[in-house]
Design a protein around this motif. Sequence first.
Motif, mmCIF file in Angstrom:
data_model
loop_
_atom_site.group_PDB
_atom_site.id
_atom_site.type_symbol
_atom_site.label_atom_id
_atom_site.label_comp_id
_atom_site.label_asym_id
_atom_site.label_seq_id
_atom_site.Cartn_x
_atom_site.Cartn_y
_atom_site.Cartn_z
ATOM 1 N N ASN A 45 28.467 44.310 -21.852
ATOM 2 C CA ASN A 45 28.900 42.828 -21.511
ATOM 3 C C ASN A 45 30.224 43.387 -21.184
ATOM 4 O O ASN A 45 31.058 42.596 -20.771
ATOM 5 N N ILE A 48 31.976 42.674 -17.365
ATOM 6 C CA ILE A 48 32.866 41.564 -16.873
ATOM 7 C C ILE A 48 34.012 42.006 -17.399
ATOM 8 O O ILE A 48 35.284 41.271 -16.521
ATOM 9 N N SER A 90 28.382 35.014 -20.413
ATOM 10 C CA SER A 90 28.760 34.988 -19.320
ATOM 11 C C SER A 90 30.074 34.646 -19.005
ATOM 12 O O SER A 90 30.913 34.483 -18.731
#
Length: 265
Positions: A45, A48, A90
Amino acid sequence: MGRRISKKRSIPRDSFYADKSDKELFVMYSENRDIDIRNELINRNIYIVEILSKKFLNKGIEYEDIYQVASLGLIYAIERFDVTKGFEFSSFATPTIIGEIKKYFRDKGWSIRVPRRIQELSKKVNTASVHLQQQLHRVPKVEDIAEYLGCTQEEVLEAIDASYVYKPKSLDLSYDNDGDDKDIQLMDLVGSEDKSFKAIENKDFLERAMSKLNEVELKIIKDRFFGNKTQMAIANELGVSQMTVSRIEKKVLSKLKKEYEKIIY
Protein backbone atom coordinates in the motif's frame (compact mmCIF):
# COMPACT_ATOMS: atom_id res chain seq x y z
CA MET A 1 11.52 13.13 11.61
CA GLY A 2 13.21 10.19 13.31
CA ARG A 3 13.68 6.91 11.45
CA ARG A 4 13.00 7.45 7.74
CA ILE A 5 11.27 5.12 5.33
CA SER A 6 13.14 4.81 2.05
CA LYS A 7 11.24 5.41 -1.20
CA LYS A 8 13.85 3.61 -3.29
CA ARG A 9 14.14 0.37 -1.36
CA SER A 10 11.00 -1.22 0.04
CA ILE A 11 10.90 -3.63 2.95
CA PRO A 12 11.81 -7.16 1.76
CA ARG A 13 8.72 -9.24 1.08
CA ASP A 14 8.33 -12.55 2.86
CA SER A 15 7.45 -15.24 0.30
CA PHE A 16 5.21 -16.89 2.89
CA TYR A 17 2.85 -13.89 2.78
CA ALA A 18 3.22 -13.00 -0.91
CA ASP A 19 0.34 -15.26 -2.03
CA LYS A 20 -2.05 -14.04 0.67
CA SER A 21 -4.79 -11.51 -0.07
CA ASP A 22 -4.88 -8.19 1.74
CA LYS A 23 -7.96 -9.31 3.64
CA GLU A 24 -6.22 -12.46 4.82
CA LEU A 25 -3.19 -10.48 5.93
CA PHE A 26 -5.29 -7.99 7.90
CA VAL A 27 -7.10 -10.85 9.64
CA MET A 28 -3.77 -12.48 10.50
CA TYR A 29 -2.29 -9.17 11.67
CA SER A 30 -5.27 -8.43 13.92
CA GLU A 31 -4.69 -11.78 15.62
CA ASN A 32 -0.92 -11.78 16.21
CA ARG A 33 0.46 -8.31 15.30
CA ASP A 34 3.37 -9.92 13.45
CA ILE A 35 5.76 -7.22 12.21
CA ASP A 36 6.48 -9.19 9.01
CA ILE A 37 2.79 -9.08 8.11
CA ARG A 38 2.69 -5.34 8.70
CA ASN A 39 5.76 -4.90 6.49
CA GLU A 40 4.02 -6.84 3.72
CA LEU A 41 0.94 -4.59 4.06
CA ILE A 42 3.17 -1.49 3.92
CA ASN A 43 4.81 -2.78 0.72
CA ARG A 44 1.45 -3.39 -0.92
CA ASN A 45 0.00 0.00 0.00
CA ILE A 46 2.99 2.34 -0.16
CA TYR A 47 1.68 3.53 -3.53
CA ILE A 48 -1.06 5.40 -1.63
CA VAL A 49 1.64 7.35 0.21
CA GLU A 50 3.36 8.30 -3.05
CA ILE A 51 0.13 9.46 -4.70
CA LEU A 52 -1.04 11.55 -1.73
CA SER A 53 2.38 13.06 -1.02
CA LYS A 54 2.61 14.44 -4.55
CA LYS A 55 -0.64 16.34 -4.02
CA PHE A 56 1.17 18.54 -1.49
CA LEU A 57 4.20 19.43 -3.62
CA ASN A 58 5.39 23.07 -3.81
CA LYS A 59 3.51 24.14 -0.68
CA GLY A 60 6.52 25.24 1.36
CA ILE A 61 7.64 21.92 2.88
CA GLU A 62 10.13 19.46 1.38
CA TYR A 63 8.63 16.44 -0.39
CA GLU A 64 10.87 14.07 1.59
CA ASP A 65 9.36 15.30 4.87
CA ILE A 66 5.83 15.02 3.49
CA TYR A 67 6.57 11.47 2.33
CA GLN A 68 7.81 10.46 5.77
CA VAL A 69 4.73 11.89 7.49
CA ALA A 70 2.47 10.15 4.96
CA SER A 71 4.32 6.88 5.56
CA LEU A 72 3.66 7.17 9.28
CA GLY A 73 0.02 7.85 8.42
CA LEU A 74 -0.04 4.61 6.45
CA ILE A 75 1.30 2.70 9.45
CA TYR A 76 -1.32 4.30 11.71
CA ALA A 77 -4.01 3.29 9.23
CA ILE A 78 -2.77 -0.32 9.15
CA GLU A 79 -2.76 -0.44 12.94
CA ARG A 80 -6.33 0.90 13.19
CA PHE A 81 -7.95 -0.84 10.24
CA ASP A 82 -10.73 -3.29 11.08
CA VAL A 83 -11.24 -5.67 8.17
CA THR A 84 -14.52 -6.92 9.64
CA LYS A 85 -16.20 -3.55 8.95
CA GLY A 86 -16.21 -4.31 5.21
CA PHE A 87 -14.44 -1.15 4.03
CA GLU A 88 -11.69 -1.04 1.42
CA PHE A 89 -8.36 -0.31 3.07
CA SER A 90 -7.49 2.41 0.56
CA SER A 91 -10.72 4.25 1.43
CA PHE A 92 -9.86 4.04 5.13
CA ALA A 93 -6.17 4.91 4.75
CA THR A 94 -6.55 7.96 2.50
CA PRO A 95 -8.22 10.33 5.04
CA THR A 96 -5.89 9.06 7.77
CA ILE A 97 -2.78 9.85 5.71
CA ILE A 98 -4.10 13.20 4.51
CA GLY A 99 -4.98 14.08 8.09
CA GLU A 100 -1.42 13.42 9.22
CA ILE A 101 -0.01 15.51 6.36
CA LYS A 102 -2.33 18.44 7.11
CA LYS A 103 -1.52 18.22 10.81
CA TYR A 104 2.18 18.42 9.92
CA PHE A 105 1.59 21.46 7.70
CA ARG A 106 -0.42 23.11 10.47
CA ASP A 107 2.37 22.59 13.02
CA LYS A 108 5.39 23.26 10.77
CA GLY A 109 3.92 25.99 8.58
CA TRP A 110 4.09 28.58 11.37
CA SER A 111 7.47 30.26 11.76
CA ILE A 112 6.90 30.46 15.53
CA ARG A 113 5.14 27.68 17.44
CA VAL A 114 1.63 28.89 18.26
CA PRO A 115 -0.87 26.94 20.40
CA ARG A 116 -3.20 24.77 18.32
CA ARG A 117 -6.23 26.63 19.69
CA ILE A 118 -4.91 29.93 18.37
CA GLN A 119 -4.00 28.42 15.00
CA GLU A 120 -7.54 27.11 14.54
CA LEU A 121 -9.10 30.40 15.67
CA SER A 122 -6.83 32.33 13.29
CA LYS A 123 -8.24 30.35 10.35
CA LYS A 124 -11.80 31.01 11.53
CA VAL A 125 -11.08 34.73 11.92
CA ASN A 126 -9.73 34.94 8.36
CA THR A 127 -12.77 33.12 6.97
CA ALA A 128 -15.17 35.24 9.02
CA SER A 129 -13.47 38.46 7.88
CA VAL A 130 -14.01 37.59 4.20
CA HIS A 131 -17.62 36.56 4.80
CA LEU A 132 -18.49 39.64 6.89
CA GLN A 133 -16.82 42.03 4.45
CA GLN A 134 -19.08 40.72 1.69
CA GLN A 135 -22.12 40.84 3.95
CA LEU A 136 -21.51 44.25 5.54
CA HIS A 137 -19.88 45.88 2.46
CA ARG A 138 -17.08 47.19 4.69
CA VAL A 139 -14.07 45.92 6.58
CA PRO A 140 -15.47 44.14 9.66
CA LYS A 141 -14.51 45.40 13.10
CA VAL A 142 -13.12 43.19 15.82
CA GLU A 143 -16.48 43.19 17.61
CA ASP A 144 -18.22 42.08 14.39
CA ILE A 145 -15.91 39.08 14.07
CA ALA A 146 -16.20 38.22 17.77
CA GLU A 147 -19.99 38.29 17.61
CA TYR A 148 -20.03 36.19 14.43
CA LEU A 149 -17.70 33.53 15.89
CA GLY A 150 -19.21 33.60 19.36
CA CYS A 151 -15.95 34.43 21.11
CA THR A 152 -14.47 37.43 22.94
CA GLN A 153 -12.79 40.40 21.26
CA GLU A 154 -9.60 39.57 23.17
CA GLU A 155 -9.52 36.11 21.56
CA VAL A 156 -9.98 37.64 18.10
CA LEU A 157 -7.14 40.11 18.70
CA GLU A 158 -4.92 37.29 19.96
CA ALA A 159 -5.62 35.27 16.81
CA ILE A 160 -4.92 38.29 14.57
CA ASP A 161 -1.59 38.94 16.32
CA ALA A 162 -0.65 35.26 15.97
CA SER A 163 -1.37 35.27 12.23
CA TYR A 164 1.54 37.66 11.68
CA VAL A 165 4.05 34.92 12.60
CA TYR A 166 2.73 32.41 10.06
CA LYS A 167 5.45 33.51 7.65
CA PRO A 168 8.57 35.39 8.77
CA LYS A 169 9.40 38.82 7.36
CA SER A 170 12.87 39.75 6.20
CA LEU A 171 14.75 42.22 8.38
CA ASP A 172 15.75 43.96 5.13
CA LEU A 173 12.10 44.87 4.46
CA SER A 174 11.88 48.64 3.88
CA TYR A 175 9.15 51.10 4.89
CA ASP A 176 8.48 54.60 3.54
CA ASN A 177 9.74 57.23 5.98
CA ASP A 178 7.01 59.85 5.35
CA GLY A 179 8.88 62.40 3.29
CA ASP A 180 12.39 61.47 4.33
CA ASP A 181 14.53 60.37 1.41
CA LYS A 182 15.85 57.37 3.31
CA ASP A 183 13.55 54.42 3.88
CA ILE A 184 13.44 52.66 7.23
CA GLN A 185 14.33 48.98 7.37
CA LEU A 186 12.54 46.55 9.64
CA MET A 187 15.81 45.79 11.47
CA ASP A 188 15.90 49.44 12.58
CA LEU A 189 12.50 49.06 14.25
CA VAL A 190 13.18 45.81 16.07
CA GLY A 191 14.01 46.34 19.70
CA SER A 192 16.71 44.48 21.60
CA GLU A 193 16.78 43.20 25.15
CA ASP A 194 18.39 45.51 27.64
CA LYS A 195 20.99 43.35 29.41
CA SER A 196 20.91 45.59 32.47
CA PHE A 197 17.33 44.49 33.19
CA LYS A 198 18.45 40.86 33.30
CA ALA A 199 21.33 41.75 35.58
CA ILE A 200 18.97 43.57 37.95
CA GLU A 201 16.59 40.60 38.00
CA ASN A 202 19.43 38.17 38.73
CA LYS A 203 20.86 40.40 41.48
CA ASP A 204 17.45 40.72 43.10
CA PHE A 205 16.91 36.95 42.95
CA LEU A 206 20.32 36.20 44.45
CA GLU A 207 19.85 38.67 47.29
CA ARG A 208 16.47 37.20 48.21
CA ALA A 209 17.68 33.60 47.89
CA MET A 210 20.89 34.18 49.85
CA SER A 211 18.95 35.85 52.69
CA LYS A 212 17.29 32.47 53.37
CA LEU A 213 20.62 30.67 53.93
CA ASN A 214 22.14 30.07 57.35
CA GLU A 215 25.62 31.35 58.29
CA VAL A 216 27.51 28.19 57.25
CA GLU A 217 25.64 27.83 53.94
CA LEU A 218 26.20 31.49 53.14
CA LYS A 219 29.95 31.24 53.83
CA ILE A 220 30.33 28.16 51.63
CA ILE A 221 28.52 29.71 48.68
CA LYS A 222 30.33 33.04 48.95
CA ASP A 223 33.74 31.45 49.34
CA ARG A 224 33.19 28.90 46.56
CA PHE A 225 31.63 31.13 43.87
CA PHE A 226 32.76 34.63 44.82
CA GLY A 227 36.02 33.89 46.61
CA ASN A 228 37.16 31.05 44.33
CA LYS A 229 38.17 28.92 47.31
CA THR A 230 38.42 25.14 47.12
CA GLN A 231 36.16 22.87 49.15
CA MET A 232 39.21 21.67 51.10
CA ALA A 233 40.21 25.23 52.05
CA ILE A 234 36.69 25.99 53.25
CA ALA A 235 36.53 22.70 55.15
CA ASN A 236 39.78 23.57 56.99
CA GLU A 237 38.39 27.00 57.96
CA LEU A 238 35.15 25.48 59.27
CA GLY A 239 36.84 22.50 60.90
CA VAL A 240 34.77 19.95 58.98
CA SER A 241 35.45 17.38 56.26
CA GLN A 242 35.54 18.21 52.56
CA MET A 243 32.64 15.79 52.07
CA THR A 244 30.52 17.86 54.46
CA VAL A 245 31.28 21.04 52.50
CA SER A 246 30.45 19.24 49.23
CA ARG A 247 27.13 17.98 50.62
CA ILE A 248 26.11 21.41 51.91
CA GLU A 249 27.11 23.03 48.60
CA LYS A 250 24.96 20.60 46.58
CA LYS A 251 22.05 21.09 48.96
CA VAL A 252 22.19 24.89 48.65
CA LEU A 253 22.55 24.81 44.84
CA SER A 254 19.56 22.47 44.61
CA LYS A 255 17.57 24.87 46.79
CA LEU A 256 18.56 27.87 44.64
CA LYS A 257 17.66 25.97 41.46
CA LYS A 258 14.16 25.22 42.76
CA GLU A 259 13.66 28.85 43.74
CA TYR A 260 14.77 30.02 40.28
CA GLU A 261 12.45 27.54 38.54
CA LYS A 262 9.52 29.02 40.44
CA ILE A 263 10.30 32.40 38.86
CA ILE A 264 10.64 31.00 35.32
CA TYR A 265 7.60 28.76 35.34
